[in-house]
Structure formats: C-alpha cells, structure tokens
Design an enzyme around this catalytic site. Structure first.
Site, mmCIF file in Angstrom:
data_model
loop_
_atom_site.group_PDB
_atom_site.id
_atom_site.type_symbol
_atom_site.label_atom_id
_atom_site.label_comp_id
_atom_site.label_asym_id
_atom_site.label_seq_id
_atom_site.Cartn_x
_atom_site.Cartn_y
_atom_site.Cartn_z
ATOM 1 N N TYR A 1 12.236 3.154 2.319
ATOM 2 C CA TYR A 1 11.552 1.889 2.597
ATOM 3 C C TYR A 1 12.564 0.752 2.671
ATOM 4 O O TYR A 1 13.621 0.792 2.023
ATOM 5 C CB TYR A 1 10.555 1.560 1.490
ATOM 6 N N ASP B 1 -0.101 1.261 1.830
ATOM 7 C CA ASP B 1 -1.174 0.374 1.392
ATOM 8 C C ASP B 1 -1.536 -0.628 2.479
ATOM 9 O O ASP B 1 -0.824 -0.785 3.472
ATOM 10 C CB ASP B 1 -0.746 -0.398 0.139
#
Length: 286
Positions: A122, A56
C-alpha cells in the site's frame, strides 16, 4: 460440459464513490458488485470474484488482483473469440470511469487471488500544506492540519516492523487473529513545487487487518506532529484491544498498489498454507 477456466483480473479504481470492495446488502455501490455485474453480462452467466485485498470505503487501488471461474464456451462468443485479453476492451466500454481492468489472463486452477498472495503493498499519500491537497489530486491525497517531522515518523514506523500483534491498530473481527508480519514501513518526502509538504508512506505486509494501514499511518502522524514521543508506537504493540489513542487516518490517502505471488508451481502450496494458518488462528476464511 464445457471446460472450466480460471481468469485473473488486474484492476484499478478510485474508491471515493464506492462503499468499499465487498458486495453489500441494501444496494450500496461497491467495486465487487460493479465489476461482477458487467462480467456476468458479457459472459452470460453469474460471476463471483475472489479478491486479494478487500479495501474499505474510500480506499483506492492501482494494483488490485482478483480471480473468477468461467467456461471455454462463455469465452467462445464472437466478441472474445476465446481470448481472455479481449475482455479488457469489452469491460472498458461497460464499466464506469472510476474502475478499470488493466489485464485479464488465464491462470492455473491453483491460483487464488487471496490465499496464494505472498505480500500486499500500500501507499498512503498525505499533505500538511495549509492549502490542503492539490485539486487535481484531492481524491487520492489526505490532508493533515499540523506540520510533521518526517524523521520522527520514520523512527516510529521502524518500531512497528516485524511480526507483531497489531490489535491496537485494527478493527478486530470476532475470533480473528490480529498477528501480522509488517515487512516494510517507509516514509518519503515526495514534495514538488506544485505539491509542497507532501509525504508518502509505503507499507508492505503478508496481510493486513481491517483499517490497519490507516491506523499505522495515524500513529506515525501523532508522533510526527509532536503530540506523542517516538516510543509511543512500540508501546501500542503491548495493548490488548483497539486503542483510542491511535487516530484512523482518512481513507482518501490510501491505495493498494501491488500484490506479490509465488511462481506457478508454488501457488497451490501457498494457498493451502495460508488457509491452514488462517483456520488455526480462527481467522475468517470467507
């Protein structure tokens, strides 16, 4: 006709000034558009990248993976001499400083950066110090204004690990599944004298929904600050839509740090299995 070649790119970027990975209408600056333009310039034909994880706006990467197809003829020009690794130096001269290619390697035609992936990893980096982030790390470190209890956040995270419907934690796409297998979710205190009250969340899954990691982190922060009890995390797994009770943690703290792939002889089977599962679940394949 020149032989087709598939190349893998390993790349990193500071997502602060990008509107995410994916190319967008209206000329917005994205990582995909930036890298594709430079590759197309060097190889003298249009290049389209397929990526492991479409991050994003504001999200970073140190271990992003993408692939594209080119030809032997395109790689035979003087600056490359048929050696894909030489693209690293060429791109370093052309790309802006906030995106770098670590490596460029020839791979099997069976390799698919997205569908062959086994796991994505992540790291979310956040400080609760009243000062905020260290200035030299302000672009990749989020700030949370309340102190948190790391043990409580870990207890909340533990309740989320496994195969679950994470609809409460996602911006769901129409007709797309929100069922994911969260493989690991670990909080760590990584404070130093220069960076006190600094924490990292290490999160791994087979795949992630849109904004899922930031919502997982936000859920744990609510528990850690004491505004929700530990059972709140598990209760959110019973929701049937995105929950307004779960805050979206700031994008700045999130980085894609790695993608795992099977051995070369299993790439095609993994990609086919992923495509079949996504199709059956109604997940967008593009």
């Amino acid at each position: 006709m020149s032989e087709s070649v598939r190349l893998r790119l390993d790349l990193a970027y500071d997502g602060t000034d990008f509107h995410g990975w994916a190319r967008q209408k209206g000329g917005l600056r994205t990582v995909q558009q930036t890298v594709e333009e430079k590759l197309s310039m060097v190889l003298r034909h249009p290049v389209e990248l397929t990526v492991a994880g479409r991050t994003d706006a504001g999200v970073h990467a140190s271990g992003q993976v993408a692939h594209f197809d080119t030809t032997r003829a395109a790689l035979s020009q003087r600056s490359i001499d048929g050696e894909p690794h030489k693209l690293v130096r060429r791109l370093a001269k052309l790309l802006p400083v906030d995106v770098r290619v670590h490596a460029c390697t020839e791979v099997s035609p069976d390799f698919d950066a997205r569908f062959s992936a086994l796991r994505r990893h992540y790291v979310y980096r956040i400080t609760t110090h009243p000062r905020g982030a260290l200035p030299t790390r302000a672009r990749d470190t989020a700030t949370w204004l309340k102190p948190v209890d790391l043990d409580l956040m870990q207890a909340a995270a533990d309740r989320l690990v496994g195969l679950n419907d994470f609809v409460a934690f996602c911006k769901a796409k129409p007709h797309a599944t929100t069922i994911r297998e969260l493989l690991a979710f670990e909080w760590k205190d990584v404070s130093t004298p220069a960076e006190p009250q600094l924490y990292e969340a290490h999160v791994s899954a087979d795949a992630f929904c849109w904004s899922m990691v930031r919502c997982l982190v936000g859920c744990c922060l609510r528990v850690g600050e004491g505004s929700r009890d530990v059972e709140f995390a598990g209760q959110m797994l019973n929701e049937t839509s995105r929950s307004s009770q779960i805050p979206l943690a700031p994008a700045a703290g999130l980085s894609l740090v790695g993608v795992d792939y099977p051995d070369a002889d299993q790439l095609a089977a993994r990609a086919e299995m992923t495509r079949s599962r996504r199709a059956a679940e109604g997940t967008e394949l593009g």
